[in-house]
Design a protein around this motif. Structure first.
Motif, PDB file in Angstrom:
ATOM      1  N   MET A 127      -8.814   5.705  45.016  1.00 39.93           N
ATOM      2  CA  MET A 127      -8.987   5.990  43.621  1.00 39.93           C
ATOM      3  C   MET A 127      -9.579   7.390  43.302  1.00 39.93           C
ATOM      4  O   MET A 127     -10.646   7.668  43.513  1.00 39.93           O
ATOM      5  CB  MET A 127      -9.810   4.746  42.848  1.00 39.93           C
ATOM      6  N   LEU A 128      -8.642   8.253  42.640  1.00 39.17           N
ATOM      7  CA  LEU A 128      -9.215   9.634  42.417  1.00 39.17           C
ATOM      8  C   LEU A 128      -9.902   9.712  41.231  1.00 39.17           C
ATOM      9  O   LEU A 128     -10.424  10.848  41.146  1.00 39.17           O
ATOM     10  CB  LEU A 128      -7.999  10.574  42.271  1.00 39.17           C
TER      11      LEU A 128
ATOM     12  N   ILE B  67      -4.158   6.710  43.520  1.00 35.78           N
ATOM     13  CA  ILE B  67      -4.059   6.939  41.983  1.00 35.78           C
ATOM     14  C   ILE B  67      -5.053   7.735  41.290  1.00 35.78           C
ATOM     15  O   ILE B  67      -5.971   8.024  41.669  1.00 35.78           O
ATOM     16  CB  ILE B  67      -4.109   5.193  41.544  1.00 35.78           C
ATOM     17  N   ALA B  68      -4.419   8.122  40.191  1.00 37.33           N
ATOM     18  CA  ALA B  68      -5.419   8.850  39.090  1.00 37.33           C
ATOM     19  C   ALA B  68      -5.360   8.093  37.825  1.00 37.33           C
ATOM     20  O   ALA B  68      -4.234   7.763  37.386  1.00 37.33           O
ATOM     21  CB  ALA B  68      -4.409  10.373  38.969  1.00 37.33           C
ATOM     22  N   SER B  69      -6.440   8.048  37.257  1.00 39.06           N
ATOM     23  CA  SER B  69      -6.590   7.054  36.279  1.00 39.06           C
ATOM     24  C   SER B  69      -6.671   7.640  34.757  1.00 39.06           C
ATOM     25  O   SER B  69      -6.567   9.049  34.676  1.00 39.06           O
ATOM     26  CB  SER B  69      -7.672   6.119  36.345  1.00 39.06           C
ATOM     27  N   THR B  70      -7.337   6.768  33.775  1.00 39.45           N
ATOM     28  CA  THR B  70      -7.645   7.473  32.490  1.00 39.45           C
ATOM     29  C   THR B  70      -8.945   7.077  32.090  1.00 39.45           C
ATOM     30  O   THR B  70      -9.569   6.542  32.825  1.00 39.45           O
ATOM     31  CB  THR B  70      -6.800   6.739  31.673  1.00 39.45           C
ATOM     32  N   HIS B  71      -9.404   7.274  30.919  1.00 42.08           N
ATOM     33  CA  HIS B  71     -10.709   6.847  30.365  1.00 42.08           C
ATOM     34  C   HIS B  71     -10.756   5.416  30.374  1.00 42.08           C
ATOM     35  O   HIS B  71     -11.711   4.977  30.332  1.00 42.08           O
ATOM     36  CB  HIS B  71     -10.920   7.438  28.939  1.00 42.08           C
ATOM     37  N   ARG B  72      -9.616   4.792  30.398  1.00 42.82           N
ATOM     38  CA  ARG B  72      -9.526   3.231  30.256  1.00 42.82           C
ATOM     39  C   ARG B  72      -9.362   2.842  31.813  1.00 42.82           C
ATOM     40  O   ARG B  72      -8.141   2.069  32.034  1.00 42.82           O
ATOM     41  CB  ARG B  72      -8.503   2.764  29.452  1.00 42.82           C
ATOM     42  N   GLY B  73     -10.236   3.101  32.762  1.00 46.22           N
ATOM     43  CA  GLY B  73      -9.824   2.892  34.156  1.00 46.22           C
ATOM     44  C   GLY B  73     -10.429   1.655  34.778  1.00 46.22           C
ATOM     45  O   GLY B  73      -9.863   1.756  36.020  1.00 46.22           O
TER      46      GLY B  73
ATOM     47  N   ILE C  79     -10.154  -1.684  39.917  1.00 47.22           N
ATOM     48  CA  ILE C  79     -10.086  -3.144  40.461  1.00 47.22           C
ATOM     49  C   ILE C  79      -8.605  -3.341  41.188  1.00 47.22           C
ATOM     50  O   ILE C  79      -8.557  -3.830  42.205  1.00 47.22           O
ATOM     51  CB  ILE C  79     -10.494  -4.132  39.590  1.00 47.22           C
ATOM     52  N   ALA C  80      -7.667  -2.956  40.496  1.00 45.13           N
ATOM     53  CA  ALA C  80      -6.449  -3.271  41.022  1.00 45.13           C
ATOM     54  C   ALA C  80      -6.088  -2.402  42.384  1.00 45.13           C
ATOM     55  O   ALA C  80      -5.550  -3.022  43.221  1.00 45.13           O
ATOM     56  CB  ALA C  80      -5.299  -2.762  40.197  1.00 45.13           C
ATOM     57  N   LYS C  81      -6.781  -1.241  42.484  1.00 38.62           N
ATOM     58  CA  LYS C  81      -6.656  -0.620  43.678  1.00 38.62           C
ATOM     59  C   LYS C  81      -7.732  -0.955  44.789  1.00 38.62           C
ATOM     60  O   LYS C  81      -7.725  -0.394  45.892  1.00 38.62           O
ATOM     61  CB  LYS C  81      -6.899   1.180  43.482  1.00 38.62           C
ATOM     62  N   GLY C  82      -8.526  -1.741  44.626  1.00 36.36           N
ATOM     63  CA  GLY C  82      -9.269  -2.165  45.438  1.00 36.36           C
ATOM     64  C   GLY C  82     -10.735  -1.743  45.529  1.00 36.36           C
ATOM     65  O   GLY C  82     -11.498  -1.886  46.402  1.00 36.36           O
TER      66      GLY C  82
ATOM     67  N   ALA D  29       1.812   8.670  45.623  1.00 35.12           N
ATOM     68  CA  ALA D  29       0.467   8.627  44.378  1.00 35.12           C
ATOM     69  C   ALA D  29       0.961   8.267  43.148  1.00 35.12           C
ATOM     70  O   ALA D  29       2.375   8.422  43.028  1.00 35.12           O
ATOM     71  CB  ALA D  29       0.078  10.412  44.156  1.00 35.12           C
ATOM     72  N   VAL D  30       0.222   7.823  42.348  1.00 36.27           N
ATOM     73  CA  VAL D  30       0.704   6.792  41.050  1.00 36.27           C
ATOM     74  C   VAL D  30      -0.334   7.690  39.984  1.00 36.27           C
ATOM     75  O   VAL D  30      -1.525   7.621  40.460  1.00 36.27           O
ATOM     76  CB  VAL D  30       0.655   5.548  41.013  1.00 36.27           C
ATOM     77  N   SER D  31       0.076   7.948  38.936  1.00 34.36           N
ATOM     78  CA  SER D  31      -0.729   8.481  37.703  1.00 34.36           C
ATOM     79  C   SER D  31      -0.323   7.388  36.596  1.00 34.36           C
ATOM     80  O   SER D  31       0.658   7.048  36.392  1.00 34.36           O
ATOM     81  CB  SER D  31      -0.501   9.851  37.210  1.00 34.36           C
ATOM     82  N   PHE D  32      -1.571   6.940  36.058  1.00 34.42           N
ATOM     83  CA  PHE D  32      -1.602   6.106  34.755  1.00 34.42           C
ATOM     84  C   PHE D  32      -1.953   6.935  33.776  1.00 34.42           C
ATOM     85  O   PHE D  32      -3.015   7.860  33.815  1.00 34.42           O
ATOM     86  CB  PHE D  32      -2.584   4.833  34.852  1.00 34.42           C
TER      87      PHE D  32
END
Length: 320
Positions: free
Chosen positions: A109-110, A61-67, A72-75, A139-142
């Motif tokens: 978690m990227l 997954i790739a996240s944001t500033h609100r990560g 936590i969801a990715k472990g 892969a998932v991006s938020f």
């Protein structure tokens, strides 16, 4: 849904852990002991967990500033996260990344990302690697509703279709790109509708409902894993706190925030929709255990050592 009671309790545990983590950070940040900015995820827990419960540990997954919620969801380890946010040596990034740059490659978690709209391109890179190696990974991006307007996001969507990448684009529409509604900032008024212009199948889902998010994400992840290409999900939710800690929040009233907490709380909605085999007492016990866990994490972070000064240039450059 084909989730067992154990799987549902695990999902609630992660949502509860995110809430306890964020609520405690809201309190701790007021002490002035946390360096840098913090952007809290409370109110959007069902999105991160609903999506990530469909992923394998090897997926990315790739996240944001609100990560924090995504992590936590990715472990990711919550103790290591707390130490990182406090800037301590044993944090996930050795205390050098802080809240906006938490990453753990071992958990897929990227990284959180201070660059708005920076995640989709990174997720495309992970998806291209998965396709090249035929690993079956996804892969998932938020990205937030504000970030959905960034050119990098649109370019990544186009690239994913052209290359038929196993990637899922998740737009978390919390109706407040900092303080600007997408009703103003999105010309069409329909974020999910943009996907059709790139040839992307898209769904719009209630992001406060874990069950709805999980089903939409299941379809998208299965499609990607089967080699059928990328998908797009717009999940609507509302963050309970300001854009960042210290945000005066003048764009909404206290009464509006209270209404959101009362009627759009993902944890309450999970409780209302959970099967009868799951008792309220079981969920209460999970909440209590997570509050105790976060207490331990904060105590550990406050007692931990700072990174040594002679490590300031470590991990900055890579020798090839």
């Amino acid at each position: 849904m084909n989730l067992t009671k154990t799987q549902l309790l695990e999902a609630y545990d992660r949502m509860s852990k995110i809430r306890a983590f964020e609520d405690r950070l809201h309190t701790e940040n007021a002490t002035g002991d946390i360096p840098g900015f913090i952007h809290l995820y409370a109110g959007e827990e069902a999105i991160a967990v609903g999506v990530c419960e469909n992923l394998a540990p090897e997926d990315h997954i790739a996240s944001t500033h609100r990560g924090h919620g995504h992590s936590i969801a990715k472990g990711c380890d919550v103790r290591g996260m707390m130490l990182e946010i406090f800037g301590r040596r044993d944090g996930l990034c050795r205390g050098k990344g802080g809240s906006m740059h938490i990453a753990d490659l071992s958990a897929g978690m990227l990284g959180a990302n201070g660059v708005v709209g920076g995640g989709p391109g990174i997720a495309c890179g992970a998806a291209l690697t998965a396709k090249y190696h035929r690993s079956g990974r996804v892969a998932v991006s938020f990205t937030g509703d504000g970030g959905s307007n960034q050119g990098t996001v649109l370019e990544a969507m186009n690239m994913a279709v052209v290359l038929q990448l196993p990637v899922v684009f998740v737009i978390e529409n919390n109706h407040m790109g900092e303080a600007t509604s997408p009703d103003y900032s999105v010309g069409s008024g329909d974020i999910a509708g943009r996907a059709a212009g790139f040839g992307l199948p898209a769904e719009k889902v209630d992001g406060t409902d874990f069950f709805a998010v999980h089903e939409a994400a299941r379809r998208a992840v299965e499609r990607a894993r089967a080699g059928e290409g990328p998908s797009f999900i717009e999940a609507e939710a509302w963050r309970f706190y300001g854009h960042f800690e210290g945000d005066p929040g003048l764009y909404r009233t206290p009464e509006q925030v209270e209404e959101l907490r009362e009627n759009h709380d993902p944890l309450r909605i999970f409780r209302d929709k959970a099967p009868s085999s799951i008792g309220a007492g079981e969920l209460d016990a999970i909440d209590e255990a997570n509050e105790a866990l976060i207490d331990e994490c904060v105590a550990a972070a406050r007692a931990a050592q700072w990174p040594p000064l002679d490590s300031v240039l470590d991990d900055v450059y890579v020798s090839y």
